[in-house]
Each structure stands twice: as C-alpha cells, then as structure tokens.
Design a protein around this motif. Structure first.
Motif, PDB file in Angstrom:
ATOM      1  N   UNK A 151      -2.137  94.753 -69.709  1.00 24.26           N
ATOM      2  CA  UNK A 151      -1.977  93.520 -68.923  1.00 24.26           C
ATOM      3  C   UNK A 151      -2.205  92.275 -69.774  1.00 24.26           C
ATOM      4  N   UNK A 152      -1.243  91.371 -69.729  1.00 21.73           N
ATOM      5  CA  UNK A 152      -1.340  90.111 -70.447  1.00 21.73           C
ATOM      6  C   UNK A 152      -1.021  90.189 -71.928  1.00 21.73           C
ATOM      7  N   UNK A 153      -0.592  91.364 -72.411  1.00 20.92           N
ATOM      8  CA  UNK A 153      -0.360  91.554 -73.847  1.00 20.92           C
ATOM      9  C   UNK A 153       1.111  91.810 -74.205  1.00 20.92           C
ATOM     10  N   UNK A 154       2.043  91.459 -73.315  1.00 21.22           N
ATOM     11  CA  UNK A 154       3.452  91.769 -73.563  1.00 21.22           C
ATOM     12  C   UNK A 154       3.981  91.193 -74.872  1.00 21.22           C
ATOM     13  N   UNK A 155       3.657  89.943 -75.185  1.00 21.04           N
ATOM     14  CA  UNK A 155       4.178  89.335 -76.419  1.00 21.04           C
ATOM     15  C   UNK A 155       3.681  90.082 -77.655  1.00 21.04           C
ATOM     16  N   UNK A 156       2.395  90.361 -77.712  1.00 15.75           N
ATOM     17  CA  UNK A 156       1.829  91.083 -78.865  1.00 15.75           C
ATOM     18  C   UNK A 156       2.361  92.511 -78.918  1.00 15.75           C
ATOM     19  N   UNK A 157       2.501  93.155 -77.770  1.00 13.32           N
ATOM     20  CA  UNK A 157       3.053  94.515 -77.701  1.00 13.32           C
ATOM     21  C   UNK A 157       4.478  94.550 -78.243  1.00 13.32           C
ATOM     22  N   UNK A 158       5.310  93.640 -77.775  1.00 17.41           N
ATOM     23  CA  UNK A 158       6.702  93.624 -78.217  1.00 17.41           C
ATOM     24  C   UNK A 158       6.827  93.276 -79.692  1.00 17.41           C
ATOM     25  N   UNK A 186      -2.278 108.954 -89.657  1.00 14.78           N
ATOM     26  CA  UNK A 186      -2.365 107.500 -89.582  1.00 14.78           C
ATOM     27  C   UNK A 186      -1.147 106.772 -90.108  1.00 14.78           C
ATOM     28  N   UNK A 187      -0.111 107.525 -90.519  1.00 16.46           N
ATOM     29  CA  UNK A 187       1.128 106.875 -90.981  1.00 16.46           C
ATOM     30  C   UNK A 187       1.818 106.144 -89.835  1.00 16.46           C
ATOM     31  N   UNK A 188       1.624 106.650 -88.635  1.00 24.21           N
ATOM     32  CA  UNK A 188       2.093 105.955 -87.444  1.00 24.21           C
ATOM     33  C   UNK A 188       0.846 105.518 -86.686  1.00 24.21           C
ATOM     34  N   UNK A 189       0.670 104.200 -86.601  1.00 27.23           N
ATOM     35  CA  UNK A 189      -0.495 103.651 -85.911  1.00 27.23           C
ATOM     36  C   UNK A 189      -0.064 103.098 -84.567  1.00 27.23           C
ATOM     37  N   UNK A 190      -0.882 103.314 -83.564  1.00 27.29           N
ATOM     38  CA  UNK A 190      -0.615 102.759 -82.251  1.00 27.29           C
ATOM     39  C   UNK A 190      -1.380 101.447 -82.085  1.00 27.29           C
ATOM     40  N   UNK A 191      -0.792 100.560 -81.334  1.00 30.81           N
ATOM     41  CA  UNK A 191      -1.400  99.257 -81.098  1.00 30.81           C
ATOM     42  C   UNK A 191      -2.315  99.304 -79.877  1.00 30.81           C
ATOM     43  N   UNK A 192      -3.415  98.556 -79.911  1.00 35.71           N
ATOM     44  CA  UNK A 192      -4.258  98.474 -78.717  1.00 35.71           C
ATOM     45  C   UNK A 192      -3.556  97.752 -77.555  1.00 35.71           C
ATOM     46  N   UNK A 193      -2.402  97.159 -77.818  1.00 38.82           N
ATOM     47  CA  UNK A 193      -1.632  96.493 -76.755  1.00 38.82           C
ATOM     48  C   UNK A 193      -0.790  97.480 -75.959  1.00 38.82           C
ATOM     49  N   UNK A 194      -0.695  98.733 -76.425  1.00 41.18           N
ATOM     50  CA  UNK A 194       0.045  99.785 -75.724  1.00 41.18           C
ATOM     51  C   UNK A 194      -0.844 100.391 -74.650  1.00 41.18           C
ATOM     52  N   UNK A 195      -0.365 100.378 -73.415  1.00 41.12           N
ATOM     53  CA  UNK A 195      -1.118 100.968 -72.308  1.00 41.12           C
ATOM     54  C   UNK A 195      -0.913 102.480 -72.337  1.00 41.12           C
ATOM     55  N   UNK A 196      -1.852 103.176 -72.962  1.00 40.66           N
ATOM     56  CA  UNK A 196      -1.738 104.627 -73.127  1.00 40.66           C
ATOM     57  C   UNK A 196      -1.798 105.368 -71.796  1.00 40.66           C
ATOM     58  N   UNK A 197      -2.384 104.764 -70.777  1.00 31.75           N
ATOM     59  CA  UNK A 197      -2.512 105.443 -69.486  1.00 31.75           C
ATOM     60  C   UNK A 197      -1.169 105.583 -68.767  1.00 31.75           C
ATOM     61  N   UNK A 198      -0.176 104.813 -69.187  1.00 38.68           N
ATOM     62  CA  UNK A 198       1.136 104.897 -68.535  1.00 38.68           C
ATOM     63  C   UNK A 198       2.216 105.448 -69.466  1.00 38.68           C
ATOM     64  N   UNK A 199       1.883 105.751 -70.708  1.00 41.13           N
ATOM     65  CA  UNK A 199       2.861 106.217 -71.684  1.00 41.13           C
ATOM     66  C   UNK A 199       3.465 107.557 -71.273  1.00 41.13           C
TER      67      UNK A 199
END
Length: 112
Positions: A13-20, A84-97
C-alpha cells in the motif's frame, strides 16, 4: 514447448511508484537472465465497465515467455533467488503474489 510464466502481483500500500521502478528497471531484467526465460512484459489492470466480481485481486501482471522444459526454468529461477542473484523488493506485497507456469495445449492435428 510453448509456455508462459504468469506473475500476478501488487505493490505494498502506497508503494506503487517504487514498486514499478524496481520491477521495470531491475526485476524484469533479472528474471530475463534466468536460463529458459526468453523475454518478459508487464501489464497493469485496466479499469473496465465489463462488470463481474468487483475489485480484482491483482493490479499488475508480468508475462514471461519460456523455452525448454518449464520445470527446468522454475528450478533455475529458484536457484537464482536462493543465491540472491534475484532480489525481491520490500515494495512487493508477498501476501498477494501468485506465480504459475502455463503450457500451450497440444490439440493435435485434425487434418485428414
């Protein structure tokens, strides 16, 4: 073998710009480097008057074209994530992935 990996996702929530920014400028390229991933494209939901079901569960979709055995691609993806070659962002909502691999159906040939 024609197959696609579909990744349905949402931003925190509120992180769409950083996520994209992360997905478009980092993650898409990282996934494209996984052996068996040919390319990827991103989409966002289009608000529609088509009706049905209300608010969709996911706002974003990435579609990756795969070559070879989808199981091998999934294993390669998992290995790169584990190292760790592929890192996930904390802006990704893992609960809905939601991630699935889809294979084209072999309908055979009905030509007589």
């Amino acid at each position: 073998m024609n197959s696609k990996m579909l990744v349905f996702s949402n931003a925190v929530a509120g992180q769409d710009d950083a996520f994209n920014d992360w997905y478009d400028n980092t993650h898409l390229a990282d996934v494209a480097e996984v052996p068996g991933v040919v390319r990827g494209e991103r989409y966002e939901i289009v608000p529609s008057a088509l009706g049905g079901g209300g608010e969709p569960a996911h706002r974003y979709l990435a579609v990756y074209e795969l070559s070879g055995d989808p199981e091998d691609v999934a294993k390669a993806f998992g290995a790169k994530a584990a190292t760790g070659e592929i890192k996930l962002s904390p802006t990704l909502d893992m609960s809905t992935l939601s991630v699935q691999i889809w294979r084209a159906r072999d309908t055979g040939s009905s030509a007589d």
